[in-house]
Design a protein around this motif. Sequence first.
Motif, PDB file in Angstrom:
ATOM      1  N   GLU A   1      -7.089 -71.531   8.245  1.00  0.00           N
ATOM      2  CA  GLU A   1      -7.400 -71.323   6.831  1.00  0.00           C
ATOM      3  C   GLU A   1      -6.585 -72.265   5.957  1.00  0.00           C
ATOM      4  O   GLU A   1      -7.094 -72.805   4.953  1.00  0.00           O
TER       5      GLU A   1
ATOM      6  N   LYS B   1      -7.881 -74.883   3.191  1.00  0.00           N
ATOM      7  CA  LYS B   1      -7.462 -74.789   1.796  1.00  0.00           C
ATOM      8  C   LYS B   1      -6.777 -76.073   1.314  1.00  0.00           C
ATOM      9  O   LYS B   1      -6.836 -76.398   0.119  1.00  0.00           O
ATOM     10  N   ASN B   2      -6.113 -76.776   2.225  1.00  0.00           N
ATOM     11  CA  ASN B   2      -5.405 -77.999   1.850  1.00  0.00           C
ATOM     12  C   ASN B   2      -6.141 -79.265   2.270  1.00  0.00           C
ATOM     13  O   ASN B   2      -5.603 -80.374   2.109  1.00  0.00           O
TER      14      ASN B   2
ATOM     15  N   TYR C   1      -1.862 -66.197   0.347  1.00  0.00           N
ATOM     16  CA  TYR C   1      -1.986 -67.635   0.173  1.00  0.00           C
ATOM     17  C   TYR C   1      -1.593 -67.943  -1.264  1.00  0.00           C
ATOM     18  O   TYR C   1      -2.193 -67.419  -2.216  1.00  0.00           O
TER      19      TYR C   1
END
Length: 286
Positions: free
Chosen positions: A78, A82-83, A12
């Motif tokens: 995920e 995360k965003n 990531y």
Amino acid sequence: MMGRIVYLDGQYLKEDEAKVSIFDRGFLFGDAVYEVTAVINGKLVDNEGHMIRLQRSCNELQIALPVPLAEITNIQKELIKKNALNEGGIYLQISRGSAGDRDFGYPADVKPTLVLFTQARELLNSPKATKGMKVITTEDIRWKRRDIKTVGLLAPCMAKQAAIEKQVDDAWLIEDGYITEGSSNNAYIVTQDGVLVTRPLSNDILHGITRKALLELAEKEAIKIEERLFTAEEAYQAAEAFVSSATTFVWPVVEIDGHTIGDGKPGNVAKKLREIYIELATKTAE
């Protein structure tokens, strides 16, 4: 979105830190497949269908999945976290990978490249859903395996650009006198007697995940369906027209080649299918 996190081959990363080799076959040959899954309320819409189609595309091109489908789904979720993505889509791409130099033949024992990133966009309240789209028709110059969702999208880009230059929203593609699909969507008309018409599945069109769901919903609503070829001239005379895709859901078409469709407003069938599809998608998103 300059601060968004993307995924590249097990990592990531900030988007400006993600790098792919110049020898990657997706870059050199368009030797790659992709999928786009809609996200509503931070959840994936009909993702199982997209994963099944991804597997099929990879099989048709003899590209090995870099990780199991279940792991890809975990990566998607995920990235949503995360965003902080509430509404939009997730793009994923698998290329055959990089063999270290340019050569046409498939390299042996090469590791596929896996890329995913999020795109925030308004899906539920899109202006085109309420106002409708204007489209032109143009020649379908794509390759003969449109059922494989590859990244070789130059011909659709050219069609879309032709539409932009005509100051309309999109293009419907014509081959041998018949509509195949839109530049990035499946195409439908509703005849004056209420029959929903769309081109049957074959190598000539993408096997749309949203298309499949809409036809199932239309059948439940007792809407008569005909999967057959239709011409632009038949579309001009239709009561309604619309398109579907993963991130448009259903967008009505109110004009084709300058011909007003129906009364020039989004039709009842398109509006109904969009409504019940969104209701279903919201309930079943994961």
